[in-house]
Design a protein around this motif. Structure first.
Motif, PDB file in Angstrom:
ATOM      1  N   PHE A 159       0.965  -1.087  -0.128  1.00 27.35           N
ATOM      2  CA  PHE A 159      -0.026   0.109   0.239  1.00 27.35           C
ATOM      3  C   PHE A 159       0.937   1.033   0.066  1.00 27.35           C
ATOM      4  O   PHE A 159       1.784   1.233   0.742  1.00 27.35           O
ATOM      5  CB  PHE A 159      -0.953   0.000   1.225  1.00 27.35           C
ATOM      6  CG  PHE A 159      -1.824  -1.230   1.374  1.00 27.35           C
ATOM      7  CD1 PHE A 159      -3.275  -1.171   0.662  1.00 27.35           C
ATOM      8  CD2 PHE A 159      -1.601  -2.157   2.229  1.00 27.35           C
ATOM      9  CE1 PHE A 159      -4.153  -2.128   1.011  1.00 27.35           C
ATOM     10  CE2 PHE A 159      -2.325  -3.255   2.235  1.00 27.35           C
ATOM     11  CZ  PHE A 159      -3.780  -3.186   1.550  1.00 27.35           C
ATOM     12  N   LYS A 162      -1.182   7.850   1.052  1.00 30.59           N
ATOM     13  CA  LYS A 162      -1.457   9.094   0.607  1.00 30.59           C
ATOM     14  C   LYS A 162      -1.046  10.340   1.406  1.00 30.59           C
ATOM     15  O   LYS A 162      -0.849  10.343   2.464  1.00 30.59           O
ATOM     16  CB  LYS A 162      -2.896   8.936   0.589  1.00 30.59           C
ATOM     17  CG  LYS A 162      -3.451  10.199  -0.291  1.00 30.59           C
ATOM     18  CD  LYS A 162      -5.161  10.181  -0.341  1.00 30.59           C
ATOM     19  CE  LYS A 162      -5.684  11.069  -1.202  1.00 30.59           C
ATOM     20  NZ  LYS A 162      -5.063  12.407  -1.206  1.00 30.59           N
ATOM     21  N   ASP A 181      -4.064   3.493  -5.613  1.00 31.53           N
ATOM     22  CA  ASP A 181      -5.399   3.459  -4.801  1.00 31.53           C
ATOM     23  C   ASP A 181      -4.447   3.680  -3.322  1.00 31.53           C
ATOM     24  O   ASP A 181      -4.840   2.944  -2.371  1.00 31.53           O
ATOM     25  CB  ASP A 181      -6.013   2.129  -4.667  1.00 31.53           C
ATOM     26  CG  ASP A 181      -6.980   1.982  -5.872  1.00 31.53           C
ATOM     27  OD1 ASP A 181      -7.411   3.011  -6.323  1.00 31.53           O
ATOM     28  OD2 ASP A 181      -6.881   0.774  -6.452  1.00 31.53           O
ATOM     29  N   VAL A 183      -3.487   4.655   0.162  1.00 36.27           N
ATOM     30  CA  VAL A 183      -4.557   4.995   1.609  1.00 36.27           C
ATOM     31  C   VAL A 183      -4.046   6.064   2.414  1.00 36.27           C
ATOM     32  O   VAL A 183      -3.086   6.210   2.525  1.00 36.27           O
ATOM     33  CB  VAL A 183      -4.730   3.540   2.364  1.00 36.27           C
ATOM     34  CG1 VAL A 183      -5.292   2.447   1.460  1.00 36.27           C
ATOM     35  CG2 VAL A 183      -3.291   3.198   2.726  1.00 36.27           C
ATOM     36  N   ALA A 187      -7.006   5.646   7.427  1.00 38.41           N
ATOM     37  CA  ALA A 187      -7.254   4.165   6.985  1.00 38.41           C
ATOM     38  C   ALA A 187      -6.203   3.461   7.486  1.00 38.41           C
ATOM     39  O   ALA A 187      -6.591   2.246   8.093  1.00 38.41           O
ATOM     40  CB  ALA A 187      -7.474   4.191   5.602  1.00 38.41           C
ATOM     41  N   VAL A 188      -4.918   3.925   7.415  1.00 40.48           N
ATOM     42  CA  VAL A 188      -4.071   2.942   7.976  1.00 40.48           C
ATOM     43  C   VAL A 188      -4.135   2.596   9.458  1.00 40.48           C
ATOM     44  O   VAL A 188      -4.052   1.341   9.898  1.00 40.48           O
ATOM     45  CB  VAL A 188      -2.401   3.363   7.551  1.00 40.48           C
ATOM     46  CG1 VAL A 188      -1.377   2.705   8.291  1.00 40.48           C
ATOM     47  CG2 VAL A 188      -2.151   3.603   6.130  1.00 40.48           C
TER      48      VAL A 188
END
Length: 197
Positions: A159, A162, A181, A183, A187-188
């Motif tokens: 991942f 962002k 995409d 994250v 969200a992490v």
């Protein structure tokens, strides 16, 4: 014919009793995530636009804090050319003192864009039981992206984080975030919180 139908029905019942329900099946083992902090070195940071660099470095530190708070490995990744530029041990090679890495965080020195190519990264991750990597640092369009692709080729979930990615062009960084995409850190944190449950 009736006997054949009864026999078939009986076999279906036996099979349904023999096969455990999906709810009863043990969950597959879950590995541990690790954070890769890639190439945030004094030699390369000045090549990035200041505003983009400032925000990106703040988010890199935030990511480090989040992973450390959850007891997950933070792995430092450094780049030097095959000719040794910047030279390990010199000021240009090092991360700025403002980056919250610690001396005992695992350290990878790479000569290629991917942190997996001809390094001990895969072994370090496997030895720590990690099956997932989160990536931050620079360059979003170079070494971070190469490492993201290679992580998946080595059977790791990968991942991008962002806003913790930096490159020489913020528009290209945003494109990489969209394509992969990426994250957000909220969200992490949620994923890491769920990992412990």
């Amino acid at each position: 014919m009736r006997r054949l139908l009864l026999l078939g029905f009986f076999c279906v019942i036996l099979l349904s009793l023999a096969v455990p329900a999906a709810d009863d099946a043990p969950a597959p083992p879950r590995g541990k995530p690790a954070l890769l902090v890639i190439d945030v070195q004094n030699a390369y940071l000045p090549m990035m636009p200041e505003a983009h660099r400032t925000t990106g470095m703040m988010m890199v530190n935030y990511a480090i804090d989040v992973f450390r708070a959850h007891g997950c490995p933070v792995i430092r990744v450094y780049h030097t050319s095959r000719q040794g530029d910047p030279a390990p041990g010199t000021e240009p090679f090092e991360f700025p003192a403002t980056v919250k890495v610690l001396p005992d965080d695992p350290k990878i020195v790479k000569n290629y864009p991917s942190a997996f190519k001809q390094t001990e990264l895969e072994k370090i991750l496997r030895d720590r039981g990690c099956d997932t990597v989160f990536l931050c640092g620079l360059s979003a369009v170079g070494c971070v992206l190469h490492t993201w692709f290679d992580a998946q080729a080595h059977d790791f979930r990968a991942f991008m984080i962002k806003d913790a990615l930096i490159s020489h062009r913020p528009d290209l960084t945003r494109s990489v975030e969209e394509i992969t995409d990426a994250v957000g850190l909220d969200a992490v944190e949620y994923m890491l919180d769920s990992q412990g449950k």
